[in-house]
Write a protein that holds these residues in place. Structure first.
Motif, PDB file in Angstrom:
ATOM      1  N   TYR A 185      46.175  30.431  43.703  1.00 32.88           N
ATOM      2  CA  TYR A 185      46.900  31.326  42.792  1.00 32.88           C
ATOM      3  C   TYR A 185      48.186  31.638  42.916  1.00 32.88           C
ATOM      4  CZ  TYR A 185      47.765  31.111  48.256  1.00 32.88           C
ATOM      5  OH  TYR A 185      48.109  31.051  49.274  1.00 32.88           O
ATOM      6  N   SER A 186      48.842  32.668  42.624  1.00 29.55           N
ATOM      7  CA  SER A 186      50.076  32.709  41.721  1.00 29.55           C
ATOM      8  C   SER A 186      51.581  33.159  42.845  1.00 29.55           C
ATOM      9  CB  SER A 186      50.440  34.473  40.704  1.00 29.55           C
ATOM     10  OG  SER A 186      49.270  33.981  40.156  1.00 29.55           O
ATOM     11  N   VAL A 203      44.862  38.544  47.732  1.00 29.47           N
ATOM     12  CA  VAL A 203      46.004  38.417  46.229  1.00 29.47           C
ATOM     13  C   VAL A 203      44.021  39.447  45.604  1.00 29.47           C
ATOM     14  CG1 VAL A 203      46.464  36.511  46.312  1.00 29.47           C
ATOM     15  CG2 VAL A 203      44.441  35.851  45.848  1.00 29.47           C
ATOM     16  N   GLU A 205      41.623  39.149  42.070  1.00 27.26           N
ATOM     17  CA  GLU A 205      41.702  38.275  41.648  1.00 27.26           C
ATOM     18  C   GLU A 205      42.026  38.069  40.023  1.00 27.26           C
ATOM     19  OE1 GLU A 205      37.502  37.088  38.947  1.00 27.26           O
ATOM     20  OE2 GLU A 205      38.268  39.208  39.242  1.00 27.26           O
ATOM     21  N   ASP A 207      45.355  37.629  40.032  1.00 23.36           N
ATOM     22  CA  ASP A 207      46.197  36.001  40.762  1.00 23.36           C
ATOM     23  C   ASP A 207      45.835  35.074  40.766  1.00 23.36           C
ATOM     24  OD1 ASP A 207      48.521  38.218  40.820  1.00 23.36           O
ATOM     25  OD2 ASP A 207      48.096  39.096  42.384  1.00 23.36           O
ATOM     26  N   ILE A 208      44.289  34.833  40.934  1.00 23.07           N
ATOM     27  CA  ILE A 208      43.873  33.487  40.921  1.00 23.07           C
ATOM     28  C   ILE A 208      44.005  32.706  40.106  1.00 23.07           C
ATOM     29  CG2 ILE A 208      41.690  32.124  41.461  1.00 23.07           C
ATOM     30  CD1 ILE A 208      42.653  33.978  43.583  1.00 23.07           C
TER      31      ILE A 208
END
Length: 213
Positions: A185-186, A203, A205, A207-208
């Motif tokens: 993830y970010s 997070v 989705e 950001d995945i």
């Protein structure tokens, strides 16, 4: 008279302080409009784990509370215990108690009766991830201090929200990841938690970045 609660917010590098809005005493109830919910904020932790009294400036501001009134929210019910975004919503002082008026999308997730983050039910397109352990040694075998260890940006999906509503079709779009998947993830995304020696992050989705296999 209770002193209004204060909230510090960072905006474009500046720090501003906002006072909670005090609801006039003649009003005893607040009815949220639209998809908003009214949350009674959990009390601040006034002492450290060792029992030392903490000054107000260093206390952790709670971002959890019980839902005491609901507008047209679809996924949040009265009496739910919720976790919400730290700087979200409008703070209210009602009958001497601290409350926050939130949009449904500001709520990160619903806590179970045990208050365990590991059992959090994410809201919308949010995803609960148990973080991977940080490496405590360099490639050459040098032991790293905990503060200098590189923080991982991947982990195992624990729970997934029901999804987000498509703006055009109004249909529910479910996330493309499932519980048990390992994802990246970010780096600066989400809301982090520590519990029982484990790290967790919630997070969205979007950001995945990838699934790992």
């Amino acid at each position: 008279m209770t002193r209004p609660a204060m909230l510090s917010k960072a905006s474009r590098g500046r720090l501003s302080v906002c006072a909670a809005t005090a609801v006039p005493k003649q009003f005893k109830a607040v009815k949220p409009v639209g998809d908003r919910v009214l949350v009674k904020v959990d009390k601040e932790e006034a002492k450290s784990v060792g029992g030392v009294l903490l000054p107000a400036s260093v206390r952790n501001k709670p971002t959890a509370g019980a839902v005491v009134a609901v507008g047209d929210a679809k996924t949040i019910k009265l009496s739910d215990k919720v976790i919400y975004s730290k700087y979200a919503g409008t703070e209210l002082e009602l009958s001497g108690e601290e409350h926050v008026l939130l949009k449904e999308d500001d709520v990160i997730g619903v806590l179970p009766g045990t208050d365990k983050i590991a059992q959090l039910k994410p809201i919308g397109d949010r995803i609960l991830i148990q973080g991977a352990k940080a490496e405590d040694k360099t490639a050459g075998g040098v032991l790293l201090a905990s503060e200098s260890a590189e923080k991982p940006t991947f982990g195992t999906v624990i729970a997934v929200g029901e999804g987000r509503e498509d703006e055009e079709t109004k249909q529910l779009v479910k996330p493309n990841v499932t519980a048990g998947a390992t994802v990246m993830y970010s780096k600066y995304s989400g809301t982090e938690f520590e519990e029982d020696g484990e790290s967790y992050i919630v997070v969205r989705e979007s950001d995945i970045l990838a699934q790992l296999a």
